[in-house]
Design a protein around this motif. Structure first.
Motif, PDB file in Angstrom:
ATOM      1  N   GLU A 147      -2.583   4.195   8.332  1.00 37.42           N
ATOM      2  CA  GLU A 147      -3.231   2.983   7.827  1.00 37.42           C
ATOM      3  C   GLU A 147      -3.257   1.889   8.907  1.00 37.42           C
ATOM      4  O   GLU A 147      -4.285   1.251   9.135  1.00 37.42           O
ATOM      5  N   SER A 171       0.826  -1.216   0.000  1.00 39.44           N
ATOM      6  CA  SER A 171       0.000   0.000   0.000  1.00 39.44           C
ATOM      7  C   SER A 171       0.860   1.266   0.000  1.00 39.44           C
ATOM      8  O   SER A 171       0.501   2.261  -0.616  1.00 39.44           O
ATOM      9  N   GLU A 214       0.004   3.653  -3.119  1.00 44.87           N
ATOM     10  CA  GLU A 214      -0.595   4.940  -2.755  1.00 44.87           C
ATOM     11  C   GLU A 214       0.217   6.129  -3.289  1.00 44.87           C
ATOM     12  O   GLU A 214      -0.338   7.181  -3.560  1.00 44.87           O
ATOM     13  N   LYS A 270      -5.800   2.761  11.651  1.00 45.42           N
ATOM     14  CA  LYS A 270      -7.175   2.468  11.220  1.00 45.42           C
ATOM     15  C   LYS A 270      -7.459   0.977  11.303  1.00 45.42           C
ATOM     16  O   LYS A 270      -8.522   0.565  11.759  1.00 45.42           O
ATOM     17  N   ARG A 271      -6.501   0.182  10.853  1.00 44.87           N
ATOM     18  CA  ARG A 271      -6.670  -1.274  10.876  1.00 44.87           C
ATOM     19  C   ARG A 271      -6.806  -1.776  12.318  1.00 44.87           C
ATOM     20  O   ARG A 271      -7.645  -2.623  12.611  1.00 44.87           O
ATOM     21  N   ARG A 321       1.607   5.048   6.257  1.00 43.89           N
ATOM     22  CA  ARG A 321       1.581   3.683   6.781  1.00 43.89           C
ATOM     23  C   ARG A 321       1.153   3.657   8.251  1.00 43.89           C
ATOM     24  O   ARG A 321       0.425   2.769   8.669  1.00 43.89           O
TER      25      ARG A 321
END
Length: 130
Positions: free
Chosen positions: A114, A72, A76, A117-118, A111
């Protein structure tokens, strides 16, 4: 040297010549400044930075410094990375050119966000199950 597993980032950096070490130190400082909450670890024999998961790694190669922000982190920023050699989860920064510190910082922050959020999503799902 390449088969040895460093016990710390300091040990890893000590294996390289001063000119390469300087670039590696710059990578390290840029990543730590971008994601100060990350822990510095050795993973896959390279310096790595993790929060709830490993966010980014870096390593010296013969002609470049490899930056590994996972798939990602590469996809991205594909437009910003046009001038670099990239593959699914890797970016090559040539040793004979200055490091794109702003870009390294942005990718590292991306990162971290991300992963955050995960982790939040995982926590919500876990709560639902209880």
């Amino acid at each position: 040297m390449m088969n040895a597993k460093p016990s710390s980032v300091e040990e890893y950096l000590s294996w390289y010549s001063p000119d390469i070490r300087e670039k590696l130190e710059l990578m390290r400082a840029t990543i730590l400044k971008a994601i100060p909450k990350a822990n510095e670890v050795i993973s896959y024999h390279m310096p790595a930075y993790r929060t709830t998961e490993v966010l980014v790694y870096f390593a010296a190669a013969k002609r470049h410094i490899g930056f590994y922000p996972t798939n990602s982190g590469v996809s991205e920023f594909k437009n910003e990375l046009k001038e670099y050699v990239t593959s699914k989860g890797a970016i090559q920064f040539p040793l004979d050119k200055p490091l794109p510190l702003q870009l390294i910082s942005e990718i590292s922050k991306f990162r971290a966000a991300e992963a955050q959020k995960r982790a939040e999503l995982k926590a919500k799902l876990k709560k639902k199950k209880e």
